[in-house]
Design a protein around this motif. Structure first.
Motif, mmCIF file in Angstrom:
data_model
loop_
_atom_site.group_PDB
_atom_site.id
_atom_site.type_symbol
_atom_site.label_atom_id
_atom_site.label_comp_id
_atom_site.label_asym_id
_atom_site.label_seq_id
_atom_site.Cartn_x
_atom_site.Cartn_y
_atom_site.Cartn_z
ATOM 1 N N ALA A 1 -7.714 -11.283 -12.145
ATOM 2 C CA ALA A 1 -6.953 -10.054 -11.900
ATOM 3 C C ALA A 1 -7.710 -9.135 -10.946
ATOM 4 C CB ALA A 1 -6.667 -9.339 -13.220
ATOM 5 N N THR A 2 -9.014 -9.049 -11.087
ATOM 6 C CA THR A 2 -9.823 -8.223 -10.196
ATOM 7 C C THR A 2 -9.771 -8.752 -8.771
ATOM 8 O OG1 THR A 2 -11.294 -7.656 -12.022
ATOM 9 C CG2 THR A 2 -12.145 -7.309 -9.798
ATOM 10 N N LEU A 3 -9.923 -10.062 -8.616
ATOM 11 C CA LEU A 3 -9.878 -10.661 -7.279
ATOM 12 C C LEU A 3 -8.509 -10.479 -6.624
ATOM 13 C CD1 LEU A 3 -11.920 -13.932 -7.848
ATOM 14 C CD2 LEU A 3 -12.601 -11.900 -6.561
ATOM 15 N N ILE A 4 -7.454 -10.644 -7.385
ATOM 16 C CA ILE A 4 -6.107 -10.447 -6.832
ATOM 17 C C ILE A 4 -5.921 -8.990 -6.422
ATOM 18 C CG2 ILE A 4 -3.654 -10.390 -7.437
ATOM 19 C CD1 ILE A 4 -4.144 -12.939 -9.071
ATOM 20 N N GLY A 5 -6.394 -8.057 -7.234
ATOM 21 C CA GLY A 5 -6.296 -6.643 -6.896
ATOM 22 C C GLY A 5 -7.065 -6.303 -5.630
ATOM 23 N N LEU A 6 -8.281 -6.840 -5.500
ATOM 24 C CA LEU A 6 -9.060 -6.596 -4.280
ATOM 25 C C LEU A 6 -8.403 -7.223 -3.068
ATOM 26 C CD1 LEU A 6 -12.679 -7.052 -5.646
ATOM 27 C CD2 LEU A 6 -11.565 -4.924 -4.953
ATOM 28 N N TRP A 7 -7.838 -8.397 -3.225
ATOM 29 C CA TRP A 7 -7.153 -9.053 -2.114
ATOM 30 C C TRP A 7 -5.942 -8.238 -1.662
ATOM 31 C CZ3 TRP A 7 -2.235 -11.479 -2.013
ATOM 32 C CH2 TRP A 7 -1.965 -12.169 -0.831
ATOM 33 N N VAL A 8 -5.165 -7.729 -2.635
ATOM 34 C CA VAL A 8 -3.996 -6.917 -2.295
ATOM 35 C C VAL A 8 -4.427 -5.646 -1.577
ATOM 36 C CG1 VAL A 8 -2.160 -5.501 -3.302
ATOM 37 C CG2 VAL A 8 -2.495 -7.840 -4.080
ATOM 38 N N LEU A 9 -5.479 -4.999 -2.048
ATOM 39 C CA LEU A 9 -5.969 -3.797 -1.373
ATOM 40 C C LEU A 9 -6.469 -4.114 0.033
ATOM 41 C CD1 LEU A 9 -7.855 -1.970 -4.250
ATOM 42 C CD2 LEU A 9 -5.734 -1.276 -3.132
ATOM 43 N N ASN A 10 -7.072 -5.258 0.211
ATOM 44 C CA ASN A 10 -7.581 -5.653 1.513
ATOM 45 C C ASN A 10 -6.446 -5.965 2.486
ATOM 46 O OD1 ASN A 10 -9.629 -6.237 3.356
ATOM 47 N ND2 ASN A 10 -9.464 -8.415 2.938
ATOM 48 N N GLU A 11 -5.330 -6.449 1.976
ATOM 49 C CA GLU A 11 -4.195 -6.801 2.817
ATOM 50 C C GLU A 11 -3.328 -5.600 3.176
ATOM 51 O OE1 GLU A 11 -3.424 -9.872 4.155
ATOM 52 O OE2 GLU A 11 -5.418 -10.375 3.433
ATOM 53 N N ALA A 12 -3.574 -4.447 2.584
ATOM 54 C CA ALA A 12 -2.772 -3.250 2.869
ATOM 55 C C ALA A 12 -2.996 -2.833 4.313
ATOM 56 C CB ALA A 12 -3.163 -2.119 1.924
ATOM 57 N N PRO A 13 -1.969 -2.321 4.987
ATOM 58 C CA PRO A 13 -2.131 -1.910 6.380
ATOM 59 C C PRO A 13 -3.113 -0.748 6.491
ATOM 60 C CG PRO A 13 0.022 -1.266 5.549
ATOM 61 C CD PRO A 13 -0.617 -2.108 4.498
ATOM 62 N N SER A 14 -3.905 -0.761 7.546
ATOM 63 C CA SER A 14 -4.917 0.281 7.708
ATOM 64 C C SER A 14 -4.421 1.442 8.552
ATOM 65 C CB SER A 14 -6.178 -0.309 8.336
ATOM 66 O OG SER A 14 -5.859 -0.861 9.605
ATOM 67 N N ASP A 15 -3.252 1.321 9.210
ATOM 68 C CA ASP A 15 -2.730 2.446 9.989
ATOM 69 C C ASP A 15 -2.245 3.538 9.042
ATOM 70 O OD1 ASP A 15 -0.684 0.790 9.123
ATOM 71 O OD2 ASP A 15 0.698 1.454 10.678
ATOM 72 N N PRO A 16 -2.274 4.792 9.485
ATOM 73 C CA PRO A 16 -1.967 5.892 8.569
ATOM 74 C C PRO A 16 -0.523 5.921 8.095
ATOM 75 C CG PRO A 16 -2.379 6.723 10.788
ATOM 76 C CD PRO A 16 -2.672 5.261 10.799
ATOM 77 N N GLY A 17 0.385 5.330 8.798
ATOM 78 C CA GLY A 17 1.759 5.296 8.342
ATOM 79 C C GLY A 17 2.527 6.541 8.702
ATOM 80 N N VAL A 18 3.674 6.732 8.107
ATOM 81 C CA VAL A 18 4.576 7.822 8.440
ATOM 82 C C VAL A 18 4.117 9.148 7.836
ATOM 83 C CG1 VAL A 18 6.965 8.608 8.303
ATOM 84 C CG2 VAL A 18 6.465 6.183 8.573
ATOM 85 N N ILE A 19 3.505 9.092 6.692
ATOM 86 C CA ILE A 19 3.147 10.323 5.990
ATOM 87 C C ILE A 19 2.118 11.115 6.782
ATOM 88 C CG2 ILE A 19 2.110 11.262 3.909
ATOM 89 C CD1 ILE A 19 3.306 8.899 2.420
ATOM 90 N N PHE A 20 1.106 10.440 7.319
ATOM 91 C CA PHE A 20 0.061 11.102 8.083
ATOM 92 C C PHE A 20 0.267 10.762 9.558
ATOM 93 C CE2 PHE A 20 -1.734 10.031 3.911
ATOM 94 C CZ PHE A 20 -1.940 11.312 3.441
ATOM 95 N N SER A 21 0.830 11.698 10.307
ATOM 96 C CA SER A 21 1.143 11.429 11.708
ATOM 97 C C SER A 21 -0.023 11.710 12.636
ATOM 98 C CB SER A 21 2.356 12.254 12.141
ATOM 99 O OG SER A 21 2.037 13.633 12.072
ATOM 100 N N GLY A 22 -1.072 12.306 12.139
ATOM 101 C CA GLY A 22 -2.228 12.582 12.966
ATOM 102 C C GLY A 22 -2.212 13.966 13.582
ATOM 103 N N LEU A 23 -1.119 14.679 13.518
ATOM 104 C CA LEU A 23 -1.050 16.029 14.057
ATOM 105 C C LEU A 23 -1.432 17.023 12.971
ATOM 106 C CD1 LEU A 23 2.324 15.768 15.991
ATOM 107 C CD2 LEU A 23 0.015 15.609 16.919
ATOM 108 N N PRO A 24 -2.446 17.853 13.198
ATOM 109 C CA PRO A 24 -2.824 18.818 12.159
ATOM 110 C C PRO A 24 -1.731 19.858 11.969
ATOM 111 C CG PRO A 24 -4.102 19.194 14.153
ATOM 112 C CD PRO A 24 -3.296 17.947 14.376
ATOM 113 N N ASN A 25 -1.446 20.188 10.749
ATOM 114 C CA ASN A 25 -0.470 21.198 10.348
ATOM 115 C C ASN A 25 0.949 20.908 10.853
ATOM 116 O OD1 ASN A 25 -2.575 22.594 9.158
ATOM 117 N ND2 ASN A 25 -2.969 23.789 11.003
ATOM 118 N N ALA A 26 1.280 19.648 11.074
ATOM 119 C CA ALA A 26 2.598 19.316 11.616
ATOM 120 C C ALA A 26 3.695 19.622 10.610
ATOM 121 C CB ALA A 26 2.639 17.845 12.011
ATOM 122 N N GLY A 27 3.453 19.360 9.354
ATOM 123 C CA GLY A 27 4.498 19.590 8.373
ATOM 124 C C GLY A 27 4.403 20.933 7.701
ATOM 125 N N LEU A 28 3.349 21.676 7.941
ATOM 126 C CA LEU A 28 3.154 22.943 7.242
ATOM 127 C C LEU A 28 3.980 24.074 7.832
ATOM 128 C CD1 LEU A 28 -0.696 22.848 6.623
ATOM 129 C CD2 LEU A 28 1.147 22.232 5.065
#
Length: 100
Positions: free
Chosen positions: A60-87
């Protein structure tokens, strides 16, 4: 029909079983041997259970680590990289960050 006296049948059955039981001799260490075998089986059962739990946990630990390792490393939609963009639309004050 065979009409036999119940007392006679009971007596004959008792004598036959007593004769049969009289010929049985238990080994002197029969209890110790049986108990030793039972304890060995119990220890083996516990060891197998402990190994099984360890293997399942490690898997179970190895599968969990593998799943975490396979997750995309790009920030995605939530974090667009622009400071205070949604505020600005949230009614929160802008925060100035000093880069000195």
């Amino acid at each position: 029909m065979n009409h036999t006296d119940p007392d006679r049948t009971e007596r004959e059955l008792t004598e036959a079983l007593a004769a049969l039981a009289g010929g049985v001799r238990a080994a002197p260490d029969a209890y110790r041997t049986a108990r030793g075998e039972w304890l060995r089986r119990e220890r083996r059962r516990r060891l197998v259970l402990a190994v099984l739990i360890t293997v399942v946990f490690a898997l179970a630990t190895l599968i969990g680590l593998w799943v975490l390792n396979e997750a995309p490393s790009d920030p995605g939609v939530i974090f667009s990289g622009l400071p205070n963009a949604g505020l600005a639309n949230a009614g929160l004050p802008d925060v100035q960050v000093s880069t000195r």
